[in-house]
Design a protein around this motif. Structure first.
Motif, PDB file in Angstrom:
ATOM      1  N   ASP A 155       0.878  -1.157   0.049  1.00 36.08           N
ATOM      2  CA  ASP A 155       0.044  -0.016  -0.164  1.00 36.08           C
ATOM      3  C   ASP A 155       0.810   1.259   0.028  1.00 36.08           C
ATOM      4  O   ASP A 155       1.738   1.537   1.073  1.00 36.08           O
ATOM      5  N   ASP A 160       0.554   4.265   0.576  1.00 36.79           N
ATOM      6  CA  ASP A 160       0.224   4.999   2.007  1.00 36.79           C
ATOM      7  C   ASP A 160       1.278   4.776   3.073  1.00 36.79           C
ATOM      8  O   ASP A 160       1.297   5.764   3.920  1.00 36.79           O
ATOM      9  N   TYR A 205      -7.345  -4.218   2.747  1.00 34.09           N
ATOM     10  CA  TYR A 205      -6.088  -3.981   1.941  1.00 34.09           C
ATOM     11  C   TYR A 205      -5.767  -2.087   1.970  1.00 34.09           C
ATOM     12  O   TYR A 205      -6.060  -1.756   1.079  1.00 34.09           O
ATOM     13  N   SER A 206      -5.392  -1.981   3.212  1.00 36.45           N
ATOM     14  CA  SER A 206      -5.296  -0.179   3.542  1.00 36.45           C
ATOM     15  C   SER A 206      -4.614  -0.251   4.826  1.00 36.45           C
ATOM     16  O   SER A 206      -5.055  -0.430   5.684  1.00 36.45           O
ATOM     17  N   SER A 245      -5.324   5.249  -3.384  1.00 35.67           N
ATOM     18  CA  SER A 245      -4.732   5.417  -2.236  1.00 35.67           C
ATOM     19  C   SER A 245      -5.303   6.703  -1.794  1.00 35.67           C
ATOM     20  O   SER A 245      -6.078   7.509  -2.090  1.00 35.67           O
ATOM     21  N   GLN A 246      -4.726   6.986  -0.299  1.00 30.52           N
ATOM     22  CA  GLN A 246      -5.218   8.348   0.340  1.00 30.52           C
ATOM     23  C   GLN A 246      -4.115   9.465   0.197  1.00 30.52           C
ATOM     24  O   GLN A 246      -4.684  10.389  -0.175  1.00 30.52           O
ATOM     25  N   GLN A 282      -0.157   0.812  -5.816  1.00 31.81           N
ATOM     26  CA  GLN A 282      -1.623   0.790  -5.470  1.00 31.81           C
ATOM     27  C   GLN A 282      -2.412  -0.547  -6.382  1.00 31.81           C
ATOM     28  O   GLN A 282      -3.010  -1.250  -5.808  1.00 31.81           O
ATOM     29  N   GLN A 300     -12.210   5.114  -2.346  1.00 37.57           N
ATOM     30  CA  GLN A 300     -11.316   5.696  -1.387  1.00 37.57           C
ATOM     31  C   GLN A 300     -11.701   5.888   0.050  1.00 37.57           C
ATOM     32  O   GLN A 300     -12.939   5.885   0.135  1.00 37.57           O
ATOM     33  N   LEU A 301     -10.923   5.755   0.843  1.00 37.88           N
ATOM     34  CA  LEU A 301     -10.966   5.627   2.129  1.00 37.88           C
ATOM     35  C   LEU A 301     -11.193   7.159   2.579  1.00 37.88           C
ATOM     36  O   LEU A 301     -10.054   7.944   2.822  1.00 37.88           O
TER      37      LEU A 301
END
Lengths: 522, 522
Positions: free
Chosen positions: A185, A187, B335-336, B406-407, B420, B460-461
């Motif tokens: 990831d 991030d 998955y983050s 992604s963020q 990503q 997206q989160l």
């Protein structure tokens, strides 16, 4: 030569299946708590009074140990037999911290000497970083070590770092911050890089094969960031890898330290994989003390008397719970915030080692093997999932860990006791609450008890006791793998996902996989 | 009036037991992946193509939902019935983010108005902290919010903070760092305090009752530190508590914000418990967007059609897996990296809610209830416990979560794909690997498949999707509690340990407990 037999082929299997387990509500007496204890290294002890075993069952477990030749199998292992049959490899992680048996030669070298050589090289490098002989291009000292690795290159070293971070700060041996980048990831890497001054970071690239996709991707991520900051990556990176990997001789790195195929990722915290980051963070002397604790514990694992071998005893009781009592999972509950990620390490260690359905010869086994492992530190867990542990419909064995003293030593006295005393009081109380329960006419407030636990008790979480803890669980998992007759040292179960992920990235998919790829916008 | 019956008293129980589950190896087609999906709030979707259900089983699950009156029970709940029968309380956490039914009056006030009032008070306070109207004694801005709380006052808010921290930094709405002190281990508080400038900290004391021992102990710990720094604690602390608690009207605090007995700790992230720290960290507007996401998801949970109600469908499939297929645990695999602590929150939410052995009337139930919940972010887990998930002897259902973007947005292209894309490719690959497996003559490399999973996919989160995720699982757990006929809103199982710990601290012990206390040096 030892004989490798399936568990259910043994006499002991039948005998154990015919036993009736102990009713803890009645059995947990003061005498038992005093007697059912085994010394561990570093002044710790393993207390199993609240397990559902009695002298008769312990005798059968001792017979199982003999019949399955568990200690002899360990002896074969540390004398250099090819115990990892799947990959046709020796299993030598114990050699990173001591030598239990004969000299082991492989790849034309004495492996103990090889591991010690790597430790010395790391120690020398770390000392030069600490004393300013090795600096960044501006001549400034490095302040932060950033480990780039995943799985065993991340979980163990990270858990060990967190376990000793505050201890080192209080004891004047904290040298450098450590950070960890693991997930692919983006991030993960971006957030870590945003939190540090890259010009003062040493990045430790950890990959045995030199081909781990996540790790190489994160290396590029870091190199990008270094380039953007106008820095020469080769002056900021070291590699921990095998001598035959593409990373080993590269001029891209300040230095390379070696491990080899005889140390699995999840068993690598005492190798260069843990050694580089821990020696940089705390100094080589502290890493050496950590190894000593592990070595001392390893020695206990060679005892054939189960009452002098805490890892073996823990393993046997766990097998009894899994196969005779049918418990499917185990909670690891350290009453120590410093061990916050120790359960995540054990989760890999145990589940990746013994989560197998075939025996060493590739034949399906007819009994359950490795359980699910999960856990969080107490007292936090008490306010979370303990409800299910106390009153849920399944019984889940518990592995407590507690220390008499805190690491930092700052404390307050509230209502007549310190925080540390409250912490210890809670773990004592939980063991008895789980084992003995408490009847209540209101069934919603009724506690059936009979929920087994063990506890490892130490004076303080130090480099030595941490090393001993680590080795205890490595050896426990190994002994359980011997009982189940599985190969605890390979991990073929991780391969298929890798293959399919590559296919997705190459757009070589069809059917369900193609639609999932579309849904995820790949 | 709805009827509260045990699961095994229902016709559907028998019918479901007579079904044969789907063979995923054969069944997982492209068509199925396209069709077996339900929209969620915030543009997300719940895809259950890789679950062992087919149209026939789904029909029976729909019948179960009707027969057990699951949506009607939810309606009773949000209209203010006493659903928490053990403690004789309403259950109103949904009211913190919207009103699904009638006005609910309790304690002489309209509860929706009360919760909104608290949100407005928090927003006003947070805005004043951010614009410098409220400062420390030197007139300097506060830079850090430190939450002091345990269980639901810690796990949910901490998971939510971590989930949005990097998003907020990238989107220009990051206002203050947040830290968390939870464990009674003195090393927890000491380490956090060593990492901050206490003169610029606002401490948020969170305890509904105002009597949580860990939290009050940590409050004293913090007050000690403030006093040693020559600071007035009352200018650095706020309280989140119930109006009737000893903390509510104290001059020890800059401000007090209220929750009440109708919001359980594990359901309190959208109340003042999460509101204070999240509004301070990211601003009240972001907290409001998080609530909107939860409110939107709550609305979906009122649909009686299971294909328009993702929480209900997820709950029913989970019950099928637990009671008909005999699966004892569930892994949550986001998955983050930003969701690194979301599994720990769900672990509390689920295990503390449904880890019960008696029904709402205090009668023992004859079927398994809540499973063990554990998890870590992917891809990390792939290099850890996935071995057991793929090739272990037990089947463990999997709950994947994935986002297309992604963020932070920083990324690198390696071998033709971004990080990503690699992350998303891995989750797609895992679903298919688990479901379909892959035959190999070498049984050690064989994957049987048939291992079920679902995935929640989002763009997206964000605050909205995080709110929706949170509400989804809260509602899922609630529906499962309804099926099992347990009270998902009390936690009597945590009491016995507390009572015994007090006895240890008062040295009022005997027998086993006295010996454990000695061993731990209390």
């Amino acid at each position: 030569m030892v004989a490798w037999k399936n568990f259910d082929q043994l006499e002991s299997y039948k005998a154990l299946n015919e036993t009736e387990c102990v009713d803890l509500v009645q059995a947990l007496t003061a005498e038992r708590v005093k007697n059912y204890t085994v010394p561990m290294a570093a002044g710790m002890s393993y207390n199993y009074a609240a397990k559902q075993v009695d002298d008769k069952i312990l005798e059968l477990l001792a017979k199982l140990s003999e019949e399955a030749e568990l200690v002899e199998k360990f002896k074969e292992l540390y004398n250099g037999a090819v115990i990892n049959t799947g990959e046709q490899r020796l299993v030598l992680h114990q050699l990173t911290r001591g030598q239990l048996g004969n000299a082991v030669n492989a790849d034309g070298v004495d492996k103990r000497a090889f591991y010690v050589e790597q430790q010395n090289k790391i120690a020398d490098f770390a000392n030069k970083v600490h004393n300013g002989e090795i600096t960044n291009e501006k001549g400034e000292k490095f302040t932060t070590a950033v480990q780039i690795g995943i799985g065993g290159s991340d979980l163990g070293p990270r858990a060990m770092y967190l376990a000793l971070e505050n201890w080192a700060k209080v004891n004047g041996c904290f040298k450098m911050d450590a950070k960890f980048i693991s997930n692919v990831d983006p991030d993960d890497a971006a957030a870590v890089l945003n939190s540090v001054d890259v010009s003062k970071c040493i990045f430790i690239l950890v990959s045995k094969s030199g081909t781990t996709l996540e790790t190489l991707t994160n290396e590029s991520f870091v190199k990008d960031a270094l380039a953007k900051a106008g820095l020469d990556a080769s002056k900021h990176m070291i590699a921990v890898t095998s001598e035959t990997s593409p990373l080993a001789k590269s001029s891209d790195y300040l230095a390379a330290f070696f491990m080899d195929d005889y140390i699995g990722g999840r068993y690598s915290s005492t190798s260069a994989v843990g050694g580089a980051v821990l020696s940089l963070a705390f100094g080589p002397e502290i890493f050496a003390r950590f190894l000593n604790g592990a070595a001392e514990e390893d020695k206990l694992a060679t005892n054939s008397n189960i009452k002098e071998n805490p890892a073996l005893l823990d393993a046997l009781i766990g097998v009894y719970e899994r196969n005779m009592l049918g418990y499917d999972s185990t909670a690891v509950l350290p009453y120590s915030q410093a061990l916050s990620r120790f359960p995540a390490h054990l989760q890999q260690l145990d589940m990746e080692s013994n989560g197998k359905s075939v025996n060493r010869f590739g034949e399906p086994v007819d009994y359950p093997t490795g359980p699910v492992i999960f856990g969080e530190p107490g007292t936090n867990g008490q306010h979370s999932f303990y409800q299910l542990l106390h009153q849920g419909t399944d019984i889940i064995p518990l592995q407590f860990i507690g220390f008499k003293n805190s690491q930092i030593g700052t404390d307050v006295d509230i209502q007549g006791s310190t925080s540390q005393q409250k912490l210890c009081a809670n773990v004592a109380a939980q063991i008895v609450a789980f084992a003995c329960g408490k009847e209540d006419e209101n069934k919603n407030k009724n506690f059936e008890g009979g929920r087994p636990s063990s506890i490892i008790i130490g004076d303080q979480l130090t480099p030595e006791s941490l090393g001993a803890l680590l080795a205890h669980f490595e050896n426990k998992v190994m002994f359980q793998g011997f009982v189940w007759n599985v190969n605890s040292f390979d991990q073929e179960g991780v391969q298929l996902g890798k293959v399919l992920a590559k296919r997705v990235l190459a757009h070589e998919t069809e059917g369900a996989l193609a639609v999932y790829s579309d849904l995820l916008n790949i």
